[in-house]
Design an enzyme around this catalytic site. Sequence first.
Site, PDB file in Angstrom:
ATOM      1  N   CYS A 109     -25.948  52.527 -43.302  1.00 18.44           N
ATOM      2  CA  CYS A 109     -27.060  53.238 -42.258  1.00 18.44           C
ATOM      3  C   CYS A 109     -27.243  53.433 -41.133  1.00 18.44           C
ATOM      4  CB  CYS A 109     -28.115  52.419 -43.219  1.00 18.44           C
ATOM      5  SG  CYS A 109     -30.115  52.336 -42.607  1.00 18.44           S
ATOM      6  N   CYS A 145       0.909  -1.000  -0.044  1.00 21.46           N
ATOM      7  CA  CYS A 145      -0.228   0.345   0.420  1.00 21.46           C
ATOM      8  C   CYS A 145       0.878   1.059  -0.330  1.00 21.46           C
ATOM      9  CB  CYS A 145      -1.187   0.226   1.188  1.00 21.46           C
ATOM     10  SG  CYS A 145      -2.657  -1.466   1.307  1.00 21.46           S
TER      11      CYS A 145
END
Length: 497
Positions: free
Chosen positions: A298, A152
């Site tokens: 425009c 482990c």
Amino acid sequence: MDSEDEIGIDSGNSSDDEDYDFMQVDEIQRQSGNAQDPVEYPFEVLTTEEIVKHMLDCIAEVNNVVEIPATTTRILLNHFRWDKEKLMERYYDGDQEALFKAAHVINPYVKPKRESKTFRCSMMEDCDICFLKYQYTNMTGLQCGHRFCKSCWVEYLTTKIMEEGLCKSIACAAHGCDILVDDVTVMSLLTEPRVKTKYQQLITNSFVECNRLLRWCPSADCSYAVKVQYVDARPVTCKCGHVFCFECGEQWHDPVQCRLLRKWIKKCDDDSETSNWIAANTKECPKCNVTIEKDGGCNHMVCKNQHCKHDFCWVCLGSWEPHGSSWYNCNRYDEDEARAARDAQEKLRSSLARYLHYYNRYMNHMQSLKFEHKLYSSVKLKMEEMQQHNMSWIEVQFLKKAVDILCQCRQTLMCTYVFAYYLKKNNQSMIFEDNQKDLESATEKLSEYLERDITSENLADIKQKVQDKYRYCEKRRKVLLDHVHEGYDKDWWEYVE
């Protein structure tokens, strides 16, 4: 880590000295430019093996005084960023227990209780990670008392090293325990050579990054580190040929200071200037706030948002429907409102134009510098061609010298635009800009000469022009840098930040 073998490092990159080719200029002067004499700012370039030796020497030096395990000493030194004097001072202030606790190590002077050998051999223990029973000898742990089975531990350490890239901050596997795992424990438990090598590399890397007197060379694929006696914004030259500022790690950037260069790099990387452009050239739909750019004459605008489709006037941002009605006042000029809008737009446009002025020139010299570096290949061919015209190797060195100086000038000019961007206008800034203009003009002329075709017919004329021009460039560059540094010394410069 009680011996040098335990932390022998394999960097993964070859650090053997090699013969530098033509492009790696003798002593790599082409980028350093006004680099101070090494006697004034001493530094040394270390290989990976020399870094490890330096780390071991630091540990041994401290151990000669404190007499604690070497692995504990490394953790303590790492805690103090390898500042030996600071560690010594803290060690002898009378509260050693607090020191060890802060560094997450067990007091080495407190000896753990040991059971008899017979008891240990017969005892069985539970591993709190895999929940299996093991003989005492198959379990291991740290001085904190937490013990787990070896398999482990190996899996835990391998995950921390290979997946998380940890080395100096691997804590005990027990939940809530902050005691750090020492090097001897790690190296004794690990079984795979690749994991051991990775751990050793991480330890070495941590040592360099934590030590304020060490810095890795930032050049790609370089495994050297530079060691100095004190930190300063000075140029250092790695064995790979890269010249950089030790304080900030960026390519050498005289005359601009580190903090301004950092601000500039961040500014260029940010999207703040994109936002400025949007603010200067677009407006938001008054209904849904979608950003709109006007791309025609425009002024009747229709929002492109399919969920909005709002009709509005680009000029006044009012609804388009009442335009043309006798009562609507789109044509009426509101002095206060118009002034505020105009000032805001002009401020954004002015700010953006100023930034782009300096940014474009900065990037232009950066791009030119990349092309100039490629000149080394063509110049090498020209030098070989000249030797075929009865010129010696020494006689053709003027071309290499010219390219060296050209690259220095490009690098300096690039940085002058960063300096100029933050500079407030005053009499001295005008002198600086004149010096900048002179150097820029001379640099462009030198670049033009070096890109010409050199033949046996024009060889003598080109050589004289190139030599005259690179000497002039060198002189103008020195004048510019000397003036800026004099300004630093006399506090001439004020900044717009």
